[in-house]
Design a protein around this motif. Sequence first.
Motif, PDB file in Angstrom:
ATOM      1  N   PHE A   1     -71.824 -69.285 -99.930  1.00  0.00           N
ATOM      2  CA  PHE A   1     -72.426 -69.851 -98.922  1.00  0.00           C
ATOM      3  C   PHE A   1     -72.481 -71.344 -99.281  1.00  0.00           C
ATOM      4  O   PHE A   1     -72.270 -72.185 -98.370  1.00  0.00           O
ATOM      5  CB  PHE A   1     -73.834 -69.044 -98.752  1.00  0.00           C
ATOM      6  N   ASN A   2     -73.089 -71.524-100.325  1.00  0.00           N
ATOM      7  CA  ASN A   2     -73.395 -73.108-100.851  1.00  0.00           C
ATOM      8  C   ASN A   2     -71.989 -73.988-100.972  1.00  0.00           C
ATOM      9  O   ASN A   2     -71.971 -75.034-100.768  1.00  0.00           O
ATOM     10  CB  ASN A   2     -74.113 -73.172-101.906  1.00  0.00           C
TER      11      ASN A   2
ATOM     12  N   GLN B   1     -63.241 -59.829 -99.076  1.00  0.00           N
ATOM     13  CA  GLN B   1     -63.606 -59.111-100.511  1.00  0.00           C
ATOM     14  C   GLN B   1     -63.157 -60.391-101.461  1.00  0.00           C
ATOM     15  O   GLN B   1     -63.569 -60.382-102.491  1.00  0.00           O
ATOM     16  CB  GLN B   1     -62.692 -58.111-100.645  1.00  0.00           C
ATOM     17  N   ASN B   2     -62.257 -61.126-100.878  1.00  0.00           N
ATOM     18  CA  ASN B   2     -61.702 -62.198-101.957  1.00  0.00           C
ATOM     19  C   ASN B   2     -62.880 -63.568-101.882  1.00  0.00           C
ATOM     20  O   ASN B   2     -62.879 -64.301-102.965  1.00  0.00           O
ATOM     21  CB  ASN B   2     -60.435 -62.964-101.419  1.00  0.00           C
ATOM     22  N   GLN B   3     -63.760 -63.479-101.089  1.00  0.00           N
ATOM     23  CA  GLN B   3     -64.633 -64.467-101.044  1.00  0.00           C
ATOM     24  C   GLN B   3     -64.073 -65.972-101.222  1.00  0.00           C
ATOM     25  O   GLN B   3     -64.863 -67.005-102.208  1.00  0.00           O
ATOM     26  CB  GLN B   3     -65.810 -64.337-102.032  1.00  0.00           C
ATOM     27  N   ASP B   4     -63.182 -66.217-100.464  1.00  0.00           N
ATOM     28  CA  ASP B   4     -62.466 -67.590-100.836  1.00  0.00           C
ATOM     29  C   ASP B   4     -62.750 -68.611 -99.529  1.00  0.00           C
ATOM     30  O   ASP B   4     -62.371 -69.785 -99.664  1.00  0.00           O
ATOM     31  CB  ASP B   4     -61.013 -67.437-100.929  1.00  0.00           C
ATOM     32  N   ASN B   5     -63.785 -68.343 -98.756  1.00  0.00           N
ATOM     33  CA  ASN B   5     -64.199 -69.246 -97.695  1.00  0.00           C
ATOM     34  C   ASN B   5     -62.882 -69.776 -96.894  1.00  0.00           C
ATOM     35  O   ASN B   5     -63.023 -71.090 -96.454  1.00  0.00           O
ATOM     36  CB  ASN B   5     -64.971 -70.379 -98.402  1.00  0.00           C
ATOM     37  N   SER B   6     -62.026 -69.029 -96.452  1.00  0.00           N
ATOM     38  CA  SER B   6     -61.065 -69.566 -95.923  1.00  0.00           C
ATOM     39  C   SER B   6     -61.398 -69.746 -94.350  1.00  0.00           C
ATOM     40  O   SER B   6     -62.018 -68.896 -94.007  1.00  0.00           O
ATOM     41  CB  SER B   6     -59.697 -68.801 -95.949  1.00  0.00           C
ATOM     42  N   TYR B   7     -60.906 -71.081 -93.685  1.00  0.00           N
ATOM     43  CA  TYR B   7     -61.217 -71.261 -92.474  1.00  0.00           C
ATOM     44  C   TYR B   7     -60.388 -70.085 -91.428  1.00  0.00           C
ATOM     45  O   TYR B   7     -59.352 -69.592 -91.712  1.00  0.00           O
ATOM     46  CB  TYR B   7     -60.869 -72.523 -92.129  1.00  0.00           C
ATOM     47  N   LYS B   8     -61.184 -69.790 -90.468  1.00  0.00           N
ATOM     48  CA  LYS B   8     -60.608 -69.028 -89.400  1.00  0.00           C
ATOM     49  C   LYS B   8     -59.246 -69.701 -88.638  1.00  0.00           C
ATOM     50  O   LYS B   8     -59.635 -70.839 -88.308  1.00  0.00           O
ATOM     51  CB  LYS B   8     -61.481 -68.550 -88.298  1.00  0.00           C
TER      52      LYS B   8
END
Length: 688
Positions: A18-19, A654-661
């Motif tokens: 998140f940060n 599940q990859n937690q890569d923060n990719s943009y929609k």
Amino acid sequence: MTKLNNSYINRELSWLQFNARVLQEAADENVPLIERLRFIGIFSNNLDEFFKVRYATVKRIDQAGKGGKSHLGGIKASDLLERITEIVIEHQRTSLGILESIQDKLKEQDIHIINETQIQKAHHDYIKSYFYEEVSPALVTIILNENVELPLLKDSAAYLIVKMNLKNNIKQYALIEISKAMNRFVVLPKIGEKSYIILIDDLLRYSLKDIFNIFDYTSISANMIKITRDGELDFDSDLSKSFIDKISDSVRDRKIGEPVRFVYDSTLDEETLKYLMEKMGIDSKDSVIPGGRYHNRRDYMSFPSLGRKDLLYDKINPLPVKNLSLEQSIFSTISNKDYMVHTPYHTFSYIVKFLREAALDPTVKSIKITIYRLAQISHVASSLINAAKNGKKVTVSIELRARFDEEANINYAEQMQDEGVNMLFGVPGLKVHSKMCVIEREEHQKIKRYGFVSTGNFNESTARIYTDFTLFTADQRILKDLNKVFNFFEVNYKIYRYKHIITSPHYTQTKLFGLIDNEIDNAKAGKSAYIKLKMNSMSSHNMVDKLYEASRAGVKIQMIIRGICCLVPGVEGMSDNIEVISIVDKFLEHTRLFIFSNNNDPKIYISSADWMTRNIDNRVEVSCPIYDTEIKQELQDIFDICWRDNVKARIINQNQDNSYKISTTDKKIRAQFEIYDYYKNKLEVSDA
């Protein structure tokens, strides 16, 4: 990237992601430059609180020898501490690169953040004068001696460790505390069209010769350090102390809590680093993190605007709520219909106006309200005091343990108590986190209740930047239930039954399970079945497992989670029907909204509670049903606008890569801007 090793993502690692999304805002070149600097500050401030609370908790688990796997999502506490440190070092490295890039961009805008080696002759006299008049009188300088114990370093305060090489190869060390009372950013006189700013750290470096002129040194250097301490409150068992006294003592003790993080300038020489760690009793097992030249980058949250509106987000003018006028009696208006205030799109003034009206209205007999965090200057508190002075029975349940706001809440509690307000200090073993108000008014020789229930704090300051829902209502069904919660505060050995609201700690999980089970039954019967959830965090494994069960039954689940999300979406056979996004943008997304299809007859709740164990089991929380048809549609519209965001929405997977929609259309949809237009259009339609 956070690796998945079971059905849950570890909450600490999820929070760090998140940060990282906050840091993405600082890196986003579409965000105005000064706002990008402020996101650097938010990122840093978040990290400070994370170490004080979450890292400190994991460290306690590790020191207790519990391993912590059951508490920490299958990861040993010692392994988790190591992983956190690795991620934080990487994030710090990234943030420093972003900061340098922003400063280069600021130069292109004729804004120069300079250090002590870049000071121009035109600024010498100004800086000298500023040092002696503003800085020197407030300076705290500590000369370190081998035979004297190191003074206690303040939590999260920044210090310059000064090393002087004296004659005869003698080393002399000193500490300069960078006081919070000093402006971190010193704005220097403009030269032509160019603006100049120097950090107080560098102004102090420039002034070392003035500070240490009594020493005969051959060389002098200064590097920044910072220590973060455990922020948990420990209460003593002295029965003779009042609850306020216990909280006050615990807050004071927090200042000497165990160190959980030591950050230092990576250019600091090994000899000085070793000296400091020995003096502070810090070893390599602790979180020792090399950083940049400057710490406490949270101060960038208040970076001066320099009058450059073009480098800031446009300020929005809060809108009025359709048909709810500040110029008329709110009691009269809401007696016929419920109204929803959605800050910051709508003005917070409705809450203050309602309380002020109650304070003056001769027919109002009592006011009951919960308070979690108040603004530094609170019109809410002054309205309640005004009501007490006018003879109303005012009862305030104030949470003295609101983390890092304890001192402020104690001060307000004592002030209100002195003015005749009946103060309730929570419930033993539970934090009171619900956001509600019940006002009793005498009408036609009978008592009628009015009030509001909210997802956020009654705080004028945060209402400008946090999104929250507040329902104004005269629905006696809801208000009767809310009044029972206040009764529970005063007689908390009695468990009440509620017909409409959902409350923690007694009913939230059971009631939510019932709502989810209804969707499961409808899905199995081939009926409409969906769940739409919007909240800050999702970490209760019980709730996660229940949503997995619903997904396997065919219930379509959409979730908008700003922060921690321990649920893993999109896993075959477990969470195929669950999608999760996170929105980080101009405003902090704080609304909590639960929508259940109920076979196309939606059941909708706004809530003070996230789906975290603490909110379900260890706090007093309220989730309030929405019965007004128009407001129900509005909340569904708001959720759908957020879900369609393709500018600031990140996909949680599940990859937690923060990719943009990725946008599926040519139209860019930025939810926070679309929502403002949504409310603006509502007003225009009503005026047409």
